[in-house]
Design a protein around this motif. Structure first.
Motif, PDB file in Angstrom:
ATOM      1  N   GLY A 204       8.637 -56.285  31.702  1.00  0.00           N
ATOM      2  CA  GLY A 204       9.347 -55.125  31.164  1.00  0.00           C
ATOM      3  C   GLY A 204      10.003 -54.278  32.232  1.00  0.00           C
ATOM      4  O   GLY A 204      10.319 -54.748  33.330  1.00  0.00           O
ATOM      5  N   ASP A 205      10.179 -53.007  31.926  1.00  0.00           N
ATOM      6  CA  ASP A 205      10.906 -52.076  32.775  1.00  0.00           C
ATOM      7  C   ASP A 205      10.089 -51.721  34.018  1.00  0.00           C
ATOM      8  O   ASP A 205       8.989 -51.179  33.904  1.00  0.00           O
ATOM      9  N   PRO A 206      10.600 -51.989  35.229  1.00  0.00           N
ATOM     10  CA  PRO A 206       9.832 -51.682  36.439  1.00  0.00           C
ATOM     11  C   PRO A 206       9.925 -50.227  36.888  1.00  0.00           C
ATOM     12  O   PRO A 206       9.332 -49.872  37.913  1.00  0.00           O
ATOM     13  N   SER A 207      10.631 -49.387  36.147  1.00  0.00           N
ATOM     14  CA  SER A 207      10.896 -48.027  36.631  1.00  0.00           C
ATOM     15  C   SER A 207       9.789 -47.030  36.323  1.00  0.00           C
ATOM     16  O   SER A 207       9.772 -45.941  36.890  1.00  0.00           O
ATOM     17  N   PHE A 230      13.994 -45.085  46.457  1.00  0.00           N
ATOM     18  CA  PHE A 230      14.910 -46.164  46.084  1.00  0.00           C
ATOM     19  C   PHE A 230      14.171 -47.018  45.054  1.00  0.00           C
ATOM     20  O   PHE A 230      13.177 -47.671  45.388  1.00  0.00           O
ATOM     21  N   ASP A 231      14.630 -47.029  43.803  1.00  0.00           N
ATOM     22  CA  ASP A 231      13.974 -47.851  42.789  1.00  0.00           C
ATOM     23  C   ASP A 231      14.376 -49.318  42.963  1.00  0.00           C
ATOM     24  O   ASP A 231      15.116 -49.687  43.883  1.00  0.00           O
ATOM     25  N   CYS A 232      13.868 -50.188  42.072  1.00  0.00           N
ATOM     26  CA  CYS A 232      14.110 -51.629  42.211  1.00  0.00           C
ATOM     27  C   CYS A 232      15.598 -51.955  42.206  1.00  0.00           C
ATOM     28  O   CYS A 232      16.067 -52.786  43.001  1.00  0.00           O
ATOM     29  N   LYS A 233      16.356 -51.330  41.325  1.00  0.00           N
ATOM     30  CA  LYS A 233      17.790 -51.586  41.259  1.00  0.00           C
ATOM     31  C   LYS A 233      18.471 -51.230  42.578  1.00  0.00           C
ATOM     32  O   LYS A 233      19.270 -52.004  43.113  1.00  0.00           O
ATOM     33  N   LYS A 234      18.148 -50.052  43.093  1.00  0.00           N
ATOM     34  CA  LYS A 234      18.797 -49.598  44.314  1.00  0.00           C
ATOM     35  C   LYS A 234      18.369 -50.442  45.510  1.00  0.00           C
ATOM     36  O   LYS A 234      19.178 -50.697  46.423  1.00  0.00           O
ATOM     37  N   LEU A 235      17.123 -50.892  45.526  1.00  0.00           N
ATOM     38  CA  LEU A 235      16.667 -51.731  46.631  1.00  0.00           C
ATOM     39  C   LEU A 235      17.425 -53.054  46.673  1.00  0.00           C
ATOM     40  O   LEU A 235      17.787 -53.541  47.747  1.00  0.00           O
ATOM     41  N   MET A 252       9.374 -55.939  48.819  1.00  0.00           N
ATOM     42  CA  MET A 252       8.222 -55.048  48.682  1.00  0.00           C
ATOM     43  C   MET A 252       8.774 -53.634  48.562  1.00  0.00           C
ATOM     44  O   MET A 252       9.508 -53.167  49.447  1.00  0.00           O
ATOM     45  N   THR A 253       8.440 -52.945  47.480  1.00  0.00           N
ATOM     46  CA  THR A 253       9.147 -51.706  47.137  1.00  0.00           C
ATOM     47  C   THR A 253       8.645 -50.466  47.862  1.00  0.00           C
ATOM     48  O   THR A 253       9.272 -49.411  47.774  1.00  0.00           O
ATOM     49  N   GLY A 254       7.542 -50.563  48.588  1.00  0.00           N
ATOM     50  CA  GLY A 254       7.021 -49.399  49.296  1.00  0.00           C
ATOM     51  C   GLY A 254       5.697 -48.926  48.729  1.00  0.00           C
ATOM     52  O   GLY A 254       5.350 -49.230  47.583  1.00  0.00           O
ATOM     53  N   THR A 255       4.979 -48.178  49.528  1.00  0.00           N
ATOM     54  CA  THR A 255       3.642 -47.724  49.135  1.00  0.00           C
ATOM     55  C   THR A 255       3.617 -46.213  48.948  1.00  0.00           C
ATOM     56  O   THR A 255       4.360 -45.486  49.619  1.00  0.00           O
ATOM     57  N   PRO A 256       2.757 -45.713  48.049  1.00  0.00           N
ATOM     58  CA  PRO A 256       2.645 -44.271  47.854  1.00  0.00           C
ATOM     59  C   PRO A 256       1.649 -43.638  48.820  1.00  0.00           C
ATOM     60  O   PRO A 256       1.095 -44.313  49.693  1.00  0.00           O
TER      61      PRO A 256
END
Length: 285
Positions: A204-207, A230-235, A252-256
């Motif tokens: 589903g939606d990764p946002s 930067f969300d998945c689309k922007k990455l 890898m989208t980054g860590t919090p």
């Protein structure tokens, strides 16, 4: 669909607490000769292989998930692309903690761009992170990761998600120090992917995805992907401006916030909504 790689490079479909062996699907991969094409052949052929896996799933041998060794769902990524300080609170903690920044300026993702991790650092959920520098702090970093499914260059954000083959949990293990990120984060076993690949139709939606990392029942990191800078689309758009993305490449989208040291004997319980959870051991060398 949930697809895993397990034991001696078997391919499986995950159904609840069981894995159905569909390794026969590999017979549908075409023969290749040297020089071999870049990227992961299985991921590149995945759209054509999915119907065959469904057929094999009706009769395949079944295993309990708990009884197999889970390997990285993607076997041969050409690139592992990582997003540094991609959550605002993590940027703030990195700037405030000398144990993280080692006296260097922590730049924003807009300032420092992306970085690459060595593919040799990759393991699966059933393997162990090796802590082999007792003189250095080694931190956990949980991340939502996705696998590129088709060749991409100069992608627009509007259709960027069409290039994703599937999602998985990632651990970007990090040894603290003054060296460049790619050096400190590319040690053997420092990139963990798993426990399986979830196709976009099921994920589903990764946002707006919740995720959490615990050790000994205590929450270390907990966040939602809505907080990504930067969300998945922007990455995808950002990465594809610099690199040609190819099937099997991992982002890898980054860590919090909440990164903290690990010790041999720790078990990292990692959970991402829509994927499930994996338990990864930390061991001494």
């Amino acid at each position: 669909m949930r697809i895993c790689r397990f034991n001696d490079n078997r391919v499986g479909l995950v159904e609840g607490n069981e894995i159905v062996d569909v390794t026969g699907v590999l017979d549908h991969l075409g023969a290749v000769n040297w020089p071999y094409p870049r990227g992961d052949a299985f991921i590149a052929a995945l759209p054509d292989l999915l119907p065959e896996m469904r057929k094999l799933g009706d009769t395949g041998k079944r295993f309990r998930v708990a009884d197999v060794q889970l390997l990285s769902p993607v076997a041969q990524p050409g690139k592992i692309i990582a997003a540094p300080v991609n959550y605002k609170l993590h940027l703030e903690e990195a700037r405030a903690d000398v144990g993280i920044h080692f006296g260097s300026q922590v730049k924003t993702i807009e300032e420092c761009g992306l970085f690459l991790k060595a593919t040799s650092s990759m393991i699966g959920a059933g393997e162990a992170v090796i802590s082999d520098r007792r003189d250095r702090r080694i931190d956990h970093e949980i991340e939502l990761c996705f696998v590129i499914g088709a060749k991409a260059r100069h992608v627009k954000e509007d259709n960027a998600l069409e290039y994703i083959a599937g999602f998985m949990i990632g651990l970007d293990m990090t040894i603290r120090g003054p060296e460049e990120r790619s050096f400190r984060k590319s040690r053997d076993t420092f990139t963990v992917f798993g426990p399986w690949l979830v196709t976009p139709d099921e994920f589903g939606d990764p946002s707006t995805v919740d995720f959490e990392l615990k050790i000994a029942g205590k929450t270390r990191q907990k966040a939602n992907t809505r907080d990504l800078i930067f969300d998945c689309k922007k990455l995808i758009a950002y990465a594809s401006e610099a690199y040609t993305l190819e099937p099997g490449d991992v982002v890898m989208t980054g860590t919090p916030a909440g990164v903290a040291p690990v010790e041999p004997g720790d078990i990292l319980n990692c959970r991402i909504e829509g994927i499930g959870e994996m338990n990864v051991a930390v061991r001494a060398a």
